[in-house]
Design an enzyme around this catalytic site. Structure first.
Site, PDB file in Angstrom:
ATOM      1  N   GLY A  40       0.778  -1.230   0.000  1.00  0.00           N
ATOM      2  CA  GLY A  40       0.000   0.000   0.000  1.00  0.00           C
ATOM      3  C   GLY A  40       0.814   1.287   0.000  1.00  0.00           C
ATOM      4  N   ASP A  96       1.969   3.451   4.793  1.00  0.00           N
ATOM      5  CA  ASP A  96       0.826   4.306   4.472  1.00  0.00           C
ATOM      6  C   ASP A  96      -0.086   4.494   5.680  1.00  0.00           C
ATOM      7  OD1 ASP A  96       0.207   1.626   4.295  1.00  0.00           O
ATOM      8  OD2 ASP A  96      -1.077   1.788   2.539  1.00  0.00           O
ATOM      9  N   ASP A  99      -2.480   0.831  11.982  1.00  0.00           N
ATOM     10  CA  ASP A  99      -3.820   0.537  12.511  1.00  0.00           C
ATOM     11  C   ASP A  99      -3.649  -0.117  13.884  1.00  0.00           C
ATOM     12  OD1 ASP A  99      -6.488   0.003  12.775  1.00  0.00           O
ATOM     13  OD2 ASP A  99      -6.642  -1.406  11.129  1.00  0.00           O
ATOM     14  N   LYS A 127      -4.090   5.751  12.330  1.00  0.00           N
ATOM     15  CA  LYS A 127      -5.494   5.461  12.651  1.00  0.00           C
ATOM     16  C   LYS A 127      -5.560   4.788  14.018  1.00  0.00           C
ATOM     17  CE  LYS A 127      -8.596   2.477  10.939  1.00  0.00           C
ATOM     18  NZ  LYS A 127      -9.592   1.803  10.138  1.00  0.00           N
ATOM     19  N   PHE A 148     -13.235   2.994   7.418  1.00  0.00           N
ATOM     20  CA  PHE A 148     -12.546   2.121   6.473  1.00  0.00           C
ATOM     21  C   PHE A 148     -12.028   2.971   5.337  1.00  0.00           C
ATOM     22  CE2 PHE A 148     -11.086  -1.232   4.102  1.00  0.00           C
ATOM     23  CZ  PHE A 148     -11.123  -2.388   4.875  1.00  0.00           C
ATOM     24  N   ARG A 161      -7.036   1.058  -4.709  1.00  0.00           N
ATOM     25  CA  ARG A 161      -5.703   1.596  -4.387  1.00  0.00           C
ATOM     26  C   ARG A 161      -5.351   2.796  -5.281  1.00  0.00           C
ATOM     27  NH1 ARG A 161      -2.706  -1.966  -0.973  1.00  0.00           N
ATOM     28  NH2 ARG A 161      -3.085  -4.174  -1.322  1.00  0.00           N
TER      29      ARG A 161
END
Ligand code: PRP
Length: 171
Positions: A40, A96, A99, A127, A148, A161
């Site tokens: 990503g 990127d 989480d 995040k 999301f 993406r």
């Protein structure tokens, strides 16, 4: 699925320039190795590296979760290693999004065991909602609580993406 722009391409590019200025200033006179965590990261990584005003080297690493639920299993393995020897180098690990924090913690620990001169972490999106392990982020783009997110490298089942903006998916 419906998408709503959360961070526009203009905001992203402006933030990338800010991060690149900070890194260029902090590493003046040095030549750090930027290590991107695949897949990503590729769009952010390319924009960031090209915005630096100092020389750098690049390499890539990839981790994968195994077990059915990464968040609860916490089992991460290395599936693609860097190729540049990192001993004695100034490393900047770039992702990127962070989480749960499991991927970055695993990879940073792994890289630190190889005796680099230094290791810093640069993340476009922090995040926070599902964080399980603290991550000491040195260069942070945006802080986001939840949602999301797709676009600018972020995917949902490998889709989206390619979107130039970061969007929230609405189920
Ligand atoms: C995503 C992202 C981070 C990681 C963050 O990668 O790019 O590397 O998950 O999650 P964590 O903090 O909960 O560990 P993913 O493994 O989905 O692969 P991708 O980059 O190919 O989408």
């Amino acid at each position: 699925m419906e998408k709503k722009v959360l961070i526009s391409r203009h905001e992203i590019q402006s933030k990338v320039k800010d991060l690149a200025r900070q890194i260029s200033s902090d590493y003046a006179g040095k030549e750090p190795v930027l290590i991107g965590i695949l897949n990503g990261v590729v769009f952010f990584f390319a924009d960031l590296v090209m915005s630096l005003s100092i020389p750098s080297k690049i390499d890539f690493i990839r981790a994968s979760s195994y077990g059915s639920n990464k968040a609860s299993s916490g089992m991460i393995k290395l599936v693609k290693d860097v190729e540049i020897p990192v001993k004695g180098q100034d490393l900047i690990v770039v992702d990127d999004i962070v989480d749960t924090g499991l991927t970055l913690n695993y990879l940073v620990k792994n890289l630190k065991s190889r005796e680099p001169a230094s290791v810093k972490i640069c993340v476009l999106i922090d995040k926070t909602e599902r964080r399980e392990q603290e991550v000491a982020i040195d260069y942070r783009g945006f802080k986001v609580q939840e949602g999301f997110l797709v676009g600018y490298g972020l995917d949902y089942a490998e889709q989206y993406r390619y979107l130039p903006d970061i969007c929230v998916l609405k189920g």
